[in-house]
Design a protein around this motif. Structure first.
Motif, PDB file in Angstrom:
ATOM      1  N   GLY A 114      -4.040   4.472   7.967  1.00 42.62           N
ATOM      2  CA  GLY A 114      -2.695   5.034   7.932  1.00 42.62           C
ATOM      3  C   GLY A 114      -2.128   5.102   6.527  1.00 42.62           C
ATOM      4  N   THR A 115      -2.819   4.423   5.575  1.00 45.36           N
ATOM      5  CA  THR A 115      -2.402   4.438   4.170  1.00 45.36           C
ATOM      6  C   THR A 115      -3.637   4.609   3.294  1.00 45.36           C
ATOM      7  OG1 THR A 115      -2.637   2.050   3.816  1.00 45.36           O
ATOM      8  CG2 THR A 115      -0.468   2.842   4.614  1.00 45.36           C
ATOM      9  N   PHE A 135       0.111   2.505  -0.975  1.00 41.32           N
ATOM     10  CA  PHE A 135       0.869   2.608   0.269  1.00 41.32           C
ATOM     11  C   PHE A 135       1.209   4.047   0.650  1.00 41.32           C
ATOM     12  CE2 PHE A 135       1.589  -1.626  -1.477  1.00 41.32           C
ATOM     13  CZ  PHE A 135       1.026  -2.368  -0.447  1.00 41.32           C
ATOM     14  N   THR A 136       0.567   5.004  -0.004  1.00 43.48           N
ATOM     15  CA  THR A 136       0.770   6.409   0.332  1.00 43.48           C
ATOM     16  C   THR A 136       0.322   6.629   1.776  1.00 43.48           C
ATOM     17  OG1 THR A 136       0.359   7.072  -1.945  1.00 43.48           O
ATOM     18  CG2 THR A 136       0.101   8.772  -0.252  1.00 43.48           C
ATOM     19  N   PRO A 137       1.202   7.156   2.622  1.00 52.62           N
ATOM     20  CA  PRO A 137       0.818   7.374   4.023  1.00 52.62           C
ATOM     21  C   PRO A 137      -0.156   8.541   4.175  1.00 52.62           C
ATOM     22  CG  PRO A 137       3.050   8.155   3.640  1.00 52.62           C
ATOM     23  CD  PRO A 137       2.586   7.523   2.360  1.00 52.62           C
ATOM     24  N   SER A 147      -1.670  10.906   7.405  1.00 55.98           N
ATOM     25  CA  SER A 147      -1.603  11.203   8.832  1.00 55.98           C
ATOM     26  C   SER A 147      -2.967  11.728   9.300  1.00 55.98           C
ATOM     27  CB  SER A 147      -0.499  12.219   9.121  1.00 55.98           C
ATOM     28  OG  SER A 147      -0.838  13.465   8.568  1.00 55.98           O
ATOM     29  N   SER A 197      -3.905  15.086   7.960  1.00 52.53           N
ATOM     30  CA  SER A 197      -3.915  15.310   6.513  1.00 52.53           C
ATOM     31  C   SER A 197      -5.280  15.808   6.057  1.00 52.53           C
ATOM     32  CB  SER A 197      -3.599  14.022   5.750  1.00 52.53           C
ATOM     33  OG  SER A 197      -2.263  13.644   5.906  1.00 52.53           O
TER      34      SER A 197
END
Length: 81
Positions: free
Chosen positions: A25-26, A63-65, A67, A70
């Motif tokens: 998720g990150t 911590f860049t999300p 999805s 993506s």
């Protein structure tokens, strides 16, 4: 699961697979998952890689999300000269 396109010479560490799937998720979870699933990739990950997420390149933004839909590309670290 996130689909990750493996670019260039990094494919040799993923059994020549051009695309892999990792549960993440990150960005940090993605890199940890890649190291766990593909131990041969770990040395390159420790030296540093760049990750393009939806067209933007990240190097250390842990911590860049990310999805599941993506577009993610793993590249050898891009360096200026």
């Amino acid at each position: 699961m996130v689909k990750v396109r493996i670019w260039g010479s990094l494919q040799s560490a993923t059994d020549d697979r051009a695309e892999v799937e990792i549960d993440a998720g990150t960005l940090r979870e993605l890199l940890d998952g890649l190291a766990r699933e593909y131990p041969a990739l770990r040395p390159q990950l420790e030296r540093g890689v760049s990750v393009a997420i939806d067209g933007k390149v990240y190097n250390d933004s842990w911590f860049t999300p990310i999805s599941p839909d993506s577009e993610v590309v793993l590249l050898a670290r891009l360096r200026g000269g």
